[in-house]
Write a protein that holds these residues in place. Structure first.
Motif, PDB file in Angstrom:
ATOM      1  N   HIS A 194       0.814  -1.210   0.000  1.00  0.00           N
ATOM      2  CA  HIS A 194       0.000   0.000   0.000  1.00  0.00           C
ATOM      3  C   HIS A 194       0.849   1.262   0.000  1.00  0.00           C
ATOM      4  N   ASP A 195       2.158   1.122   0.293  1.00  0.00           N
ATOM      5  CA  ASP A 195       3.030   2.294   0.367  1.00  0.00           C
ATOM      6  C   ASP A 195       3.415   2.724  -1.048  1.00  0.00           C
ATOM      7  N   HIS A 196       2.831   3.818  -1.505  1.00  0.00           N
ATOM      8  CA  HIS A 196       3.026   4.247  -2.901  1.00  0.00           C
ATOM      9  C   HIS A 196       4.458   4.697  -3.161  1.00  0.00           C
ATOM     10  N   LYS A 197       5.129   5.241  -2.158  1.00  0.00           N
ATOM     11  CA  LYS A 197       6.503   5.692  -2.368  1.00  0.00           C
ATOM     12  C   LYS A 197       7.423   4.505  -2.649  1.00  0.00           C
ATOM     13  N   ILE A 198       7.247   3.436  -1.894  1.00  0.00           N
ATOM     14  CA  ILE A 198       8.074   2.246  -2.125  1.00  0.00           C
ATOM     15  C   ILE A 198       7.823   1.682  -3.515  1.00  0.00           C
ATOM     16  N   ILE A 199       6.554   1.577  -3.881  1.00  0.00           N
ATOM     17  CA  ILE A 199       6.224   1.044  -5.212  1.00  0.00           C
ATOM     18  C   ILE A 199       6.799   1.939  -6.299  1.00  0.00           C
ATOM     19  N   LYS A 200       6.728   3.250  -6.089  1.00  0.00           N
ATOM     20  CA  LYS A 200       7.269   4.193  -7.077  1.00  0.00           C
ATOM     21  C   LYS A 200       8.773   4.042  -7.200  1.00  0.00           C
ATOM     22  N   ASP A 201       9.464   3.864  -6.078  1.00  0.00           N
ATOM     23  CA  ASP A 201      10.922   3.683  -6.113  1.00  0.00           C
ATOM     24  C   ASP A 201      11.295   2.410  -6.858  1.00  0.00           C
ATOM     25  N   VAL A 202      10.562   1.327  -6.625  1.00  0.00           N
ATOM     26  CA  VAL A 202      10.839   0.071  -7.327  1.00  0.00           C
ATOM     27  C   VAL A 202      10.577   0.239  -8.815  1.00  0.00           C
ATOM     28  N   GLU A 203       9.504   0.944  -9.146  1.00  0.00           N
ATOM     29  CA  GLU A 203       9.174   1.168 -10.557  1.00  0.00           C
ATOM     30  C   GLU A 203      10.296   1.913 -11.275  1.00  0.00           C
ATOM     31  N   GLU A 204      10.799   2.955 -10.654  1.00  0.00           N
ATOM     32  CA  GLU A 204      11.866   3.739 -11.278  1.00  0.00           C
ATOM     33  C   GLU A 204      13.182   2.980 -11.302  1.00  0.00           C
ATOM     34  N   MET A 205      13.454   2.225 -10.257  1.00  0.00           N
ATOM     35  CA  MET A 205      14.728   1.511 -10.161  1.00  0.00           C
ATOM     36  C   MET A 205      14.823   0.382 -11.180  1.00  0.00           C
ATOM     37  N   LEU A 206      13.713  -0.311 -11.423  1.00  0.00           N
ATOM     38  CA  LEU A 206      13.724  -1.473 -12.322  1.00  0.00           C
ATOM     39  C   LEU A 206      13.063  -1.193 -13.664  1.00  0.00           C
ATOM     40  N   GLY A 207      12.453  -0.025 -13.809  1.00  0.00           N
ATOM     41  CA  GLY A 207      11.782   0.299 -15.068  1.00  0.00           C
ATOM     42  C   GLY A 207      10.571  -0.583 -15.321  1.00  0.00           C
ATOM     43  N   LEU A 208       9.702  -0.719 -14.334  1.00  0.00           N
ATOM     44  CA  LEU A 208       8.555  -1.621 -14.439  1.00  0.00           C
ATOM     45  C   LEU A 208       7.464  -1.028 -15.316  1.00  0.00           C
ATOM     46  N   HIS A 209       6.736  -1.914 -15.960  1.00  0.00           N
ATOM     47  CA  HIS A 209       5.602  -1.505 -16.792  1.00  0.00           C
ATOM     48  C   HIS A 209       4.450  -1.032 -15.903  1.00  0.00           C
ATOM     49  N   PRO A 210       3.682  -0.012 -16.331  1.00  0.00           N
ATOM     50  CA  PRO A 210       2.553   0.466 -15.511  1.00  0.00           C
ATOM     51  C   PRO A 210       1.543  -0.618 -15.150  1.00  0.00           C
ATOM     52  N   LEU A 211       1.352  -1.592 -16.050  1.00  0.00           N
ATOM     53  CA  LEU A 211       0.413  -2.672 -15.745  1.00  0.00           C
ATOM     54  C   LEU A 211       0.930  -3.553 -14.602  1.00  0.00           C
ATOM     55  N   VAL A 212       2.236  -3.693 -14.499  1.00  0.00           N
ATOM     56  CA  VAL A 212       2.822  -4.450 -13.389  1.00  0.00           C
ATOM     57  C   VAL A 212       2.544  -3.733 -12.075  1.00  0.00           C
ATOM     58  N   ILE A 213       2.703  -2.415 -12.075  1.00  0.00           N
ATOM     59  CA  ILE A 213       2.418  -1.629 -10.874  1.00  0.00           C
ATOM     60  C   ILE A 213       0.956  -1.780 -10.477  1.00  0.00           C
ATOM     61  N   GLU A 214       0.082  -1.777 -11.456  1.00  0.00           N
ATOM     62  CA  GLU A 214      -1.350  -1.949 -11.172  1.00  0.00           C
ATOM     63  C   GLU A 214      -1.620  -3.312 -10.541  1.00  0.00           C
ATOM     64  N   ASP A 215      -0.967  -4.348 -11.064  1.00  0.00           N
ATOM     65  CA  ASP A 215      -1.156  -5.693 -10.509  1.00  0.00           C
ATOM     66  C   ASP A 215      -0.569  -5.808  -9.105  1.00  0.00           C
ATOM     67  N   LEU A 216       0.531  -5.124  -8.852  1.00  0.00           N
ATOM     68  CA  LEU A 216       1.159  -5.178  -7.529  1.00  0.00           C
ATOM     69  C   LEU A 216       0.251  -4.610  -6.445  1.00  0.00           C
ATOM     70  N   THR A 217      -0.390  -3.505  -6.754  1.00  0.00           N
ATOM     71  CA  THR A 217      -1.175  -2.807  -5.734  1.00  0.00           C
ATOM     72  C   THR A 217      -2.597  -3.334  -5.617  1.00  0.00           C
ATOM     73  N   ASN A 218      -3.065  -4.077  -6.609  1.00  0.00           N
ATOM     74  CA  ASN A 218      -4.404  -4.674  -6.553  1.00  0.00           C
ATOM     75  C   ASN A 218      -4.265  -6.115  -6.078  1.00  0.00           C
ATOM     76  N   THR A 219      -4.615  -6.364  -4.819  1.00  0.00           N
ATOM     77  CA  THR A 219      -4.361  -7.675  -4.209  1.00  0.00           C
ATOM     78  C   THR A 219      -5.437  -8.710  -4.503  1.00  0.00           C
ATOM     79  N   SER A 220      -6.320  -8.429  -5.435  1.00  0.00           N
ATOM     80  CA  SER A 220      -7.357  -9.407  -5.799  1.00  0.00           C
ATOM     81  C   SER A 220      -7.117  -9.976  -7.198  1.00  0.00           C
ATOM     82  N   GLN A 221      -5.875  -9.904  -7.657  1.00  0.00           N
ATOM     83  CA  GLN A 221      -5.547 -10.372  -8.998  1.00  0.00           C
ATOM     84  C   GLN A 221      -5.491 -11.892  -9.058  1.00  0.00           C
ATOM     85  N   ARG A 222      -5.690 -12.411 -10.259  1.00  0.00           N
ATOM     86  CA  ARG A 222      -5.533 -13.838 -10.508  1.00  0.00           C
ATOM     87  C   ARG A 222      -4.055 -14.134 -10.733  1.00  0.00           C
ATOM     88  N   PRO A 223      -3.540 -15.281 -10.252  1.00  0.00           N
ATOM     89  CA  PRO A 223      -2.131 -15.615 -10.500  1.00  0.00           C
ATOM     90  C   PRO A 223      -1.775 -15.522 -11.978  1.00  0.00           C
TER      91      PRO A 223
END
Length: 361
Positions: free
Chosen positions: A77-106
């Motif tokens: 839920h910590d948006h700053k941590i997720i943002k730092d990981v996104e910038e550090m690894l260059g993650l796709h926006p859809l990956v960020i969406e899946d990370l923060t939505n905990t009701s996703q299908r495997p």
């Protein structure tokens, strides 16, 4: 829900790995929504370092080292941590969406520079006597694995941490893909202990249903059925995820690690077979419940029928001498009343003996 009884296990040969033994003693108590913890394991075959980070960017100090790193983040839920990981690894926006939505299908996604895997981790919550299902996400690169968990302390990865700390097994000699396999394997292995407890519960409920079925029993059966259905929805897609992890051609996953991934795939197939068996057994429980209720009703009707049959001749005698006709010869007899009672008692005892001989009750 689960009761610890010394009964025969549903799982005849569950996987008794080191991870499963560690996971059996987990503290799965949840933490409030503001709980955040970042831990780093950086290791090679001859070196190891464990550290709790204040922010994800501290990993950059370890990036230039020739080592494998594992960052575990509790609290998506910590948006700053997720943002730092996104910038550090260059993650796709859809990956960020899946990370923060905990009701996703495997799911499994290969983005070239990194692999994204989303799983469901089962935990036995002993405080509520229920099964918790937590989302776990993995970002895998050649030398880094980042795992994301929900905002609560406790997981099934303690065995992996111990192996890294004590340099046991192959984990410190191999790459990040083997670490990712180990984390997935720990999740899969712990599922066996969960399903084993479900098997014990089913057998205990079967015994209770046969002995004394009641309304609480059918409520427990329906609750168990819902939980198994929920588990099935969480574990079934895991097979496809691991299969893609095994089959996809990726520069991150080595051929040597695919042997181990194939093994955890086989364990997943075994899990699915056990879940299907549990579903069938719950259906059988419902049939046993209906049969037990019908048998119980039949026993009650049998007792009532025996009682009614015994009292039929007694009622006939009583009604016969209750007609009060003036010229009935027995009415003026001094021993008429005790003789009538004696005849009724003889009939009563004779019919009881006859029914007992026939095993009607």
């Amino acid at each position: 829900m689960f009761n610890k009884t010394k009964q025969k296990k549903l799982v005849e040969n569950p996987v008794k790995s080191e991870c499963a033994l560690h996971a059996a003693t987990l503290n799965t108590a949840g933490k409030p929504g503001d709980y955040v913890k970042i831990t780093l394991f950086s290791y090679s075959e001859d070196k190891f370092e464990e550290k709790e980070l204040k922010e994800v960017r501290e990993y950059l100090d370890y990036k230039e080292k020739k080592s494998i790193s594992w960052i575990n983040i509790d609290g998506v839920h910590d948006h700053k941590i997720i943002k730092d990981v996104e910038e550090m690894l260059g993650l796709h926006p859809l990956v960020i969406e899946d990370l923060t939505n905990t009701s996703q299908r495997p799911k499994y996604e290969d983005f070239g520079d990194y692999i994204f895997i989303l799983l469901k981790m089962l935990e036995d919550n002993k405080e509520r006597n229920e099964i918790d299902i937590e989302q776990v996400s993995l970002i895998i690169t050649k030398d880094l694995v980042v795992s994301f968990q929900e905002d609560k302390e406790g997981d099934v990865f303690e065995c992996i941490r111990d192996r890294i700390r004590n340099n046991r097994g192959k984990i410190r000699a191999l790459k990040a893909d083997y670490l990712a396999y180990s984390l997935i394997d720990a999740i899969v292995d712990y599922c066996f202990s969960i399903l084993e407890k479900i098997g014990e519960t089913i057998e205990e409920m079967e015994t209770d249903i046969i002995k004394d079925p009641d309304i609480k029993t059918i409520e427990s059966i329906h609750k168990l059925k819902r939980e198994i259905t929920y588990l099935r929805r969480s574990i079934w897609p895991l097979r496809d995820v691991i299969n893609e992890f095994l089959r996809e051609e990726s520069s991150i996953v080595s051929e040597s690690s695919k042997v181990f991934i194939r093994d955890v795939y086989n364990h997943t197939v075994q899990l699915i077979d056990i879940i299907e068996t549990c579903r069938d057994m719950v259906t059988v429980l419902l049939d046993i419940y209906v049969t037990s209720i019908n048998n119980k009703l039949n026993e009650i009707m049998k007792v009532l029928a025996v009682i009614a049959t015994i009292f039929m001749p007694l009622s006939f005698i009583a009604s016969l001498y209750g007609m009060n006709f003036k010229y009935m010869p027995e009415l003026g007899w001094h021993f008429g009343y005790p003789m009538a009672l004696t005849i009724m008692a003889v009939i009563f005892i004779s019919m009881l003996v006859y029914f007992k001989t026939k095993k009607w009750f």
